[in-house]
Structure formats: structure tokens, C-alpha cells
Write an enzyme that holds these catalytic residues in place. Sequence first.
Site, short mmCIF file in Angstrom:
data_model
loop_
_atom_site.label_atom_id
_atom_site.label_comp_id
_atom_site.label_asym_id
_atom_site.label_seq_id
_atom_site.Cartn_x
_atom_site.Cartn_y
_atom_site.Cartn_z
N HIS A 267 13.60 -44.78 -3.39
CA HIS A 267 12.19 -44.50 -3.57
C HIS A 267 11.73 -44.98 -4.94
O HIS A 267 12.48 -44.82 -5.91
CB HIS A 267 11.96 -42.98 -3.46
N GLY B 221 -2.56 -72.18 15.97
CA GLY B 221 -2.48 -70.91 15.22
C GLY B 221 -1.08 -70.33 15.23
O GLY B 221 -0.90 -69.12 15.25
N ILE C 283 3.56 -72.24 11.47
CA ILE C 283 3.53 -73.36 10.53
C ILE C 283 2.08 -73.64 10.10
O ILE C 283 1.78 -73.80 8.93
CB ILE C 283 4.21 -74.61 11.15
#
Length: 473
Positions: free
Chosen positions: A447, A184, A187
Site C-alpha cells: 500500500h 481503431g 496500433i
Amino acid sequence: MSETSNLRIAVLGGGPGGYAAAFLAADLGLQVTLIDGERNPGGVCLYRGCIPSKALLHVAKLIDESRHAKNWGVEFGEPKIDIARLRSFKEGVVDKLTGGLGVLSKQRKVQYIQGRGSFENSTTLRVAKTAGGDEVLSFDRIIIATGSRPAVVPSLKLDTPRMMDSTGALDLKDVPESLLVVGGGYIGLELGTVYAALGAKVSVVEMLPGLLPGADRDLVLPLHKRMEKVFESILLNTTVAAAKEEANGIRVTFDGADVKEREKVFDKVLVSVGRKPNSQIAGLEKTQVKVGPRGFISVNAQLQTEDPSIYAIGDVVGEPMLAHKATHEGRTAVEAIAGHKVAFEPNAIPAVVFTDPEIAWCGLTETQAKNENREIKVAKFPWAASGRALTIDRPEGMTKLLIDPHTERVVGVGIVGAGAGELIAEGVLAIEMGSLANDIALTIHPHPTLSETLMGAAEVFFGTSTDIYRPRR
Ligand SMILES: Cc1cc2nc3c(=O)[nH]c(=O)nc-3n(C[C@H](O)[C@H](O)[C@H](O)COP(=O)(O)OP(=O)(O)OC[C@H]3O[C@@H](n4cnc5c(N)ncnc54)[C@H](O)[C@@H]3O)c2cc1C
């Protein structure tokens, strides 16, 4: 002309460490020979790592978004996948980049030899050329940049195309109906994401209690939640005890306290349990280079090995095994050889997991701070309060700053969310520049962008964020 300009340099391995070192050395006026097995420079990163995986992840994201679009009032129908065309898109990207490096190499007059190098002594290499024949060449300095390869689990070493490592998975021969990803780490999760988007039922097995063991848990949580939807199953605290090929797949036996289904058959299995440094170079014992217990070549801050003529860089010298670390080490080694006063002493090396959502961090992590008993303050900005995150329908993200409470310096940054890999660069710059939390809070960010979440996290530290409400204490 400086006395170093006539130096003859060999670079063994043409990955992002090796080719960067070779090109910079040529730019500094040194005579450079670059040796690698491929037709052009590029190494693991370009041929079977970063680049092909990201090309496929780009397409995976598009597929996912096309499915998700119905929530926004747009329906595309189920995507039709032409695997041959997808493969050729990926190969086209690799060819363009590696071909470009070949051209850059020629333009710089780097002597590129396609072949495999071994040591005759500290300054002499024998190159077995791919085209045939051996060449013995002498140099003033040699830079080892031989990289790393996938780690192999002996019990999972089956000689069948159903059993793949990351290189086999990136070849994208077909899309299996079911795929087990063993490991896990980043990759496995990235490649699992690709195969799941293409239609495979993907299961992930990890022996530790959580995915991405190196990352802070609060960063992993939103990813884990999403992966639970995308993947068939995520088996934690579980190991693969055995694997056997049968007529219609690989029968895998699981082991661990949480295991519910002890045996299951998968069409294909992808083993991605880490990488091993390529330090077993023929003839290395004829030099004074020392290799540590985990197989990494020992180097000092100038990337010089115990042998004064030999430097080493990239995956072969240690963690983190990442392309950008290799490149910077390559540059440092060359500058040291050219007589500049340099040292490889970064304050922050970014790590990015290109899953969906992405996870990125740099500098200190909370886990590290806890283990090292370091006092820190953590300021988090939830993306649910970001206008930009809502416009792209990705409110699950989070940006956090780790701040030294005494100096108010930013010492770590962690981000989970869409595009975290791009955003983390600001965190790296902040740490390298010795920024205070106030520097980030006072910097006007555009923003509506996700970059505002970094400024927002700094404002949270001071209790001055106007985008979220915290009652006054
Ligand atoms: C699937 C996958 C995805 C990845 N994604 C990322 C990512 O997104 N971001 C990131 O930063 N990193 C990523 N990485 C890691 C990255 O690829 C490596 O950290 C990086 O390539 C290391 O660079 P390097 O220069 O040390 O060596 P490498 O890229 O490993 O290159 C070494 C080269 O040396 C050659 N070589 C070895 N021995 C000899 C010899 N004796 N003679 C001649 N040549 C030799 C090898 O064949 C190879 O071409 C990924 C890796 C994989 C496998």
C-alpha cells in the site's frame, strides 16, 4: 552428450520469436544459423513495432502530464517539440537494443546471416545475402519465424508519403496538422495518441461499432471517453470508401449510416487495419508445410508443421500476434527439437494496449464467456476507491476478475487504467498458477499501489471489501 546436440538448426527471421529460438538453441548446444534482412536481430518488434512505439508513447505521456500538471498547481507552459531529437531518442533505443542482440548472438556463436531465405527443399535454404551472392545451406531442422506485415487496403494504396502504414508513422518524418487513422485497433490508437500529443489533430475511423473490437466494452469505455477529448473525432460504424491525393492533402470519402461529413481532406492518413502473416516464402511449396485459409502456417502444440523437419513460430502461425507469444513459441519449438517433452498450451496470454489509460487483459474475457455460454462471476474494483489511483489523479480505472462460480478459480482478468500493462502480469500468474479468488484476497499487497485493486476485486467477489460499501442483501 545427447543425440540432439549435433543438430544443425536454421531460424528464418530474427524477431522476438526467431532470435529467442536461436539463442536458446545455442544455449542448449545446438549449431545455429539465424537469417534476417536487418544488420542485427530484432524483427518488427524492435525495429518498427513494440519498442519504437513505446519510446514515443513514453514521451507522449510526459507531454500530456505536463499539460495536466496545472490542475496540481504546477505550470510548465506549452512544450516545445524538437522532432529531430525525439526521432533520434527513439532510434537510439532501437540501436541499443538491436546492437545488444547482435553482441548476444556473437557471444553465443550463432551464425548470423543478413539476407533473405527461400526453401530449396525441407532441409535446405538458399540465402540471398544483403552483401551480395547466394549461399545454399543444409540443416537438420528449420524454424520459420518470418512474422507479419501491415495489411493493405487496395482502395487506400496511394503512392505518396502522405499515406502511411505503422512503419511510416513510426519514422516520424514530421507532425501533420491533421491525421486520419484508419482502424481503431491497438496500433492505430497507440500511434494516434503519439501524434495527438505532438500536436496533430487526429481523427480515427473504425468500421465496427466500437474501438478495440477484441476487448470487453467496460474496459474500453474509460479509454473512449478520454480519447474523445484527445482526438478531433472518433468515427464508428464508418468505412473509408475512397481516398485521393490533392495538392494540400488526401481527400477521404466516408461511408456508413452515422456519417455526417461525407468528405474531408487530411494532411496525412495512417492505415492500420491489421497485419498479415509472412507465409508466402519462396520455395515453401517444395516442402510439406501447410498454410491455412487466413495465411497462417499450421502447427501442432510443439510448433511442428506438417513437414517433420520444419517448425514455425510467432505471428506467422496465428493470433494473438504479440511479441511475448512469439518468444514463448520459439522456446517451445527449440525445446521440442532438443527432445524435451513440451507443448505450447498457455492458459493466459496477456494483451496490452499502451494508450492512456492503458487496457490489459488475460485469460477469458466477458465477451468470450458470453459467446461460449460459460458461467462466470465478475468482480470489479473501481479505481475511484484506490488511494494510489487518487494520488496520481487517475480515478477512472477499473480492475475486474472473472471467476468460475463453482471452483472459485480466477479464469480471466481485465484492467483499464494507468499502468494496466504492468499490473496484468499478476493476473497472468494467478491464472497460470490456478489461483482461487481467495488466494488473491489473502495475499497482502503493498500500500498504496494500484496492485491492491486486484486484491480489492477478489474481496468484492466475497463481499468483504472494506474500501467500498455494498449494502448487505
Ligand atoms: C506498431 C506496432 C506496435 C506493436 N506493439 C506491440 C506491443 O506493444 N507488444 C507486443 O507484444 N507486440 C506488439 N507488436 C506486434 C509484434 O511486433 C509482433 O507480434 C512480433 O514482432 C512478432 O514476432 P515474430 O518473431 O513472429 O516476427 P517479426 O518480429 O515480424 O520478425 C520477423 C522477421 O523475419 C524477417 N523475414 C521475413 N521473411 C524473411 C525471409 N524470407 N528471410 C529472412 N528474413 C525474413 C522480417 O524481415 C523480420 O525481421 C507491435 C507491432 C507493430 C507493427
